[in-house]
Design an enzyme around this catalytic site. Sequence first.
Site, short mmCIF file in Angstrom:
data_model
loop_
_atom_site.label_atom_id
_atom_site.label_comp_id
_atom_site.label_asym_id
_atom_site.label_seq_id
_atom_site.Cartn_x
_atom_site.Cartn_y
_atom_site.Cartn_z
N ASN A 153 0.96 -1.26 -0.03
CA ASN A 153 0.25 -0.09 -0.05
C ASN A 153 0.88 1.30 -0.34
O ASN A 153 1.98 1.35 0.45
CB ASN A 153 -0.82 -0.01 1.30
CG ASN A 153 -1.76 -1.25 1.01
OD1 ASN A 153 -2.04 -1.79 0.32
ND2 ASN A 153 -2.55 -1.41 2.32
N HIS B 69 6.16 -0.63 -2.69
CA HIS B 69 5.67 0.05 -3.78
C HIS B 69 5.50 1.54 -3.52
O HIS B 69 4.91 2.22 -4.33
CB HIS B 69 4.40 -0.32 -4.11
CG HIS B 69 4.18 -1.88 -4.44
ND1 HIS B 69 2.96 -2.51 -4.47
CD2 HIS B 69 5.11 -2.68 -4.85
CE1 HIS B 69 3.16 -3.86 -4.81
NE2 HIS B 69 4.43 -3.92 -5.48
N GLU C 151 -12.01 -13.66 1.08
CA GLU C 151 -12.11 -14.75 0.63
C GLU C 151 -11.01 -15.38 0.02
O GLU C 151 -10.05 -14.71 -0.12
CB GLU C 151 -13.06 -14.59 -1.00
CG GLU C 151 -12.44 -13.60 -1.95
CD GLU C 151 -13.13 -12.93 -2.85
OE1 GLU C 151 -12.73 -12.35 -3.66
OE2 GLU C 151 -14.51 -13.03 -2.64
N1 APR Z 1 -10.89 -7.30 4.51
C1 APR Z 1 -9.85 -8.17 4.13
N2 APR Z 1 -9.81 -8.42 2.57
C2 APR Z 1 -10.51 -7.64 1.67
C3 APR Z 1 -11.29 -6.64 2.31
C4 APR Z 1 -11.46 -6.39 3.70
N3 APR Z 1 -12.69 -5.56 4.06
N4 APR Z 1 -11.72 -5.92 1.16
C5 APR Z 1 -11.23 -6.68 -0.16
N5 APR Z 1 -10.45 -7.40 0.40
C6 APR Z 1 -9.33 -8.27 -0.32
C7 APR Z 1 -9.89 -8.74 -1.67
O1 APR Z 1 -10.62 -10.02 -1.49
C8 APR Z 1 -8.54 -8.80 -2.47
O2 APR Z 1 -7.92 -10.09 -2.40
O3 APR Z 1 -8.08 -7.48 -0.65
C9 APR Z 1 -7.70 -8.08 -1.85
C10 APR Z 1 -7.43 -6.65 -2.79
O4 APR Z 1 -6.83 -6.93 -3.96
P1 APR Z 1 -6.22 -6.26 -5.05
O5 APR Z 1 -7.28 -4.86 -5.25
O6 APR Z 1 -5.50 -6.83 -6.14
O7 APR Z 1 -4.97 -5.26 -4.06
P2 APR Z 1 -3.51 -5.72 -3.88
O8 APR Z 1 -3.41 -7.19 -3.72
O9 APR Z 1 -2.84 -4.83 -2.98
O10 APR Z 1 -2.78 -5.25 -5.37
C11 APR Z 1 -1.43 -5.55 -5.35
O11 APR Z 1 -1.21 -4.35 -7.30
O12 APR Z 1 -2.32 -2.82 -8.51
C12 APR Z 1 -1.00 -3.19 -7.96
O13 APR Z 1 0.55 -1.60 -7.03
C13 APR Z 1 -0.74 -2.20 -6.88
O14 APR Z 1 -0.11 -2.41 -4.58
C14 APR Z 1 -0.89 -3.15 -5.47
C15 APR Z 1 -0.51 -4.38 -6.14
#
Ligand code: APR
Length: 232
Positions: free
Chosen positions: A89, A106, A200
């Site tokens: 994040n 990042h 999930e």
């Molecule tokens: N509590 C727990 N998990 C959650 C919640 C919640 N309230 N809401 C959403 N999630 C989970 C979703 O199920 C999903 O698996 O958070 C995850 C978010 O996934 P992404 O949107 O893909 O985010 P992230 O994994 O951080 O992305 C990784 O990708 O786009 C690039 O650089 C960006 O750092 C980022 C990287």
Amino acid sequence: MEKIVILTGAGISTESGLSTFRDEGGLWAQHRIEDVATPEGFARNPALVQGFYNARRVQAAGVEPNAAHKALARLQKDWPGEVVIVTQNVDGLHEAGGARNVIHMHGTLAGALCSACGHRWGAPPEMAVGEPCPSCNRPTARPDVVWFGEMPYHMDEIYDHLASASLFAAIGTSGQVYPAAAFVHEAQAAGAQTVEINLEPTLGASGFDTYILGKASETVPNWVEQLLARPS
Ligand code: APR
């Protein structure tokens, strides 16, 4: 005492009001990655990219850490061994929640980077196109965020931590972006127990020893409570 390494993703900040990337209506449903999160996109249209990060910077400055961020800070404070937080994040909610020495692989919205001389400084709320670097004075400021096709930060340090972890947890990340998505395998190879905490099971869920399902603001405080209740 056991060393805990924690990887967090956008899902830990969503209950604070910040969108994730790949969930329904997420950032990548609203913006094209090629346009706003690549060096090529920045070269093509710097105004679009600066606008995208300026909006996220202002939004991130207006939200509060939630119970999940605070629980991890408490774990760091009360766990007798080392607790390392690695985040994908770019918001500052871990630190706002009380965490220390968070590894931002990042980058951060709060940072600016000169793409000419590499100088870093605190980003203004609204970064202008052609914002001058305070060190070399060239109009080459960019957000200090790692874009697709670029190497994440602090990788040697992160691999060292993974190699000495006893417990690895991935919280609120979809496990679709590398190298972070492979950290679970690095930790397992070092003999660590691994747990996924998410709404999930993710695609990579089978790669974890256990997983805890539910909202991070509920599951993470419970998980921390259980860890701290363990007889030492
Ligand atoms: N509590 C727990 N998990 C959650 C919640 C919640 N309230 N809401 C959403 N999630 C989970 C979703 O199920 C999903 O698996 O958070 C995850 C978010 O996934 P992404 O949107 O893909 O985010 P992230 O994994 O951080 O992305 C990784 O990708 O786009 C690039 O650089 C960006 O750092 C980022 C990287």
